[in-house]
Design an enzyme around this catalytic site. Structure first.
Site, short mmCIF file in Angstrom:
data_model
loop_
_atom_site.label_atom_id
_atom_site.label_comp_id
_atom_site.label_asym_id
_atom_site.label_seq_id
_atom_site.Cartn_x
_atom_site.Cartn_y
_atom_site.Cartn_z
N HIS A 7 6.13 -11.97 5.94
CA HIS A 7 6.01 -11.74 4.38
C HIS A 7 7.45 -11.17 3.78
CE1 HIS A 7 5.56 -8.15 7.12
NE2 HIS A 7 6.09 -7.78 6.03
N ILE A 66 0.94 -1.27 -0.06
CA ILE A 66 0.13 0.04 -0.03
C ILE A 66 0.85 1.09 0.03
CG2 ILE A 66 -0.22 0.35 2.51
CD1 ILE A 66 -3.39 0.71 2.06
N HIS A 104 9.43 -9.01 0.94
CA HIS A 104 9.05 -7.68 0.21
C HIS A 104 9.74 -8.09 -1.26
CE1 HIS A 104 7.71 -4.52 3.25
NE2 HIS A 104 8.14 -5.84 4.09
#
Ligand code: 5GP
Ligand code: ZN
Length: 114
Positions: free
Chosen positions: A100, A32, A102
């Site tokens: 997660h 985002i 990136h």
């Protein structure tokens, strides 16, 4: 599913995200707040809070996330290179406590990182 976890909510469809990739074990969607022209997050469907919690039983899953990153990078033509990052814990700058990867690309990266 961890009900307090942002990425579990995205996985459950409670928070929208543009799934650019999905398979049995993972999804990927744009960050985002992108830090590069290409910035995807590759998120395992299993809630694992952090890289610091990785055990031998997670070997296959963690390897899978890196292969998904490589496939995404190829599909986005990041031929000049890219960076994969797993921020871990407070000093690592982790803000969402669901592991997660990136994937950052589309510009030269610097070293050392900030
Ligand atoms: P971390 O700082 O934990 O390594 O990465 C978390 C990332 O999630 C940040 O880069 C942040 O911009 C991104 N992020 C936070 N909330 C959302 C959201 O609701 N949707 C998406 N797509 N990304 C988010
Ligand atoms: Zn989670």
């Amino acid at each position: 599913m961890n009900t307090d976890c942002l990425f579990c909510k995205i996985l459950a469809g409670e928070i929208p995200a543009n799934r650019v990739y999905e398979d049995e074990y993972s999804i990927a969607f744009p960050d985002i707040n992108p830090q590069a022209p290409t910035h995807f997050l590759i998120v395992p469907k299993e809630h694992l809070a952090s890289q610091a919690k990785a055990l031998v039983e997670h070997e296959q899953l963690l390897g899978h996330l890196l292969v998904v990153a490589a496939n995404l990078a190829r599909s986005r033509k990041l031929d000049k290179g890219y960076r994969v990052v797993i921020n871990t814990g407070e000093d690592g700058g982790q803000t969402v406590h669901h592991l997660h990867v990136h994937l950052l690309g589309g510009r030269p990266m610097h070293w050392p990182p900030g």
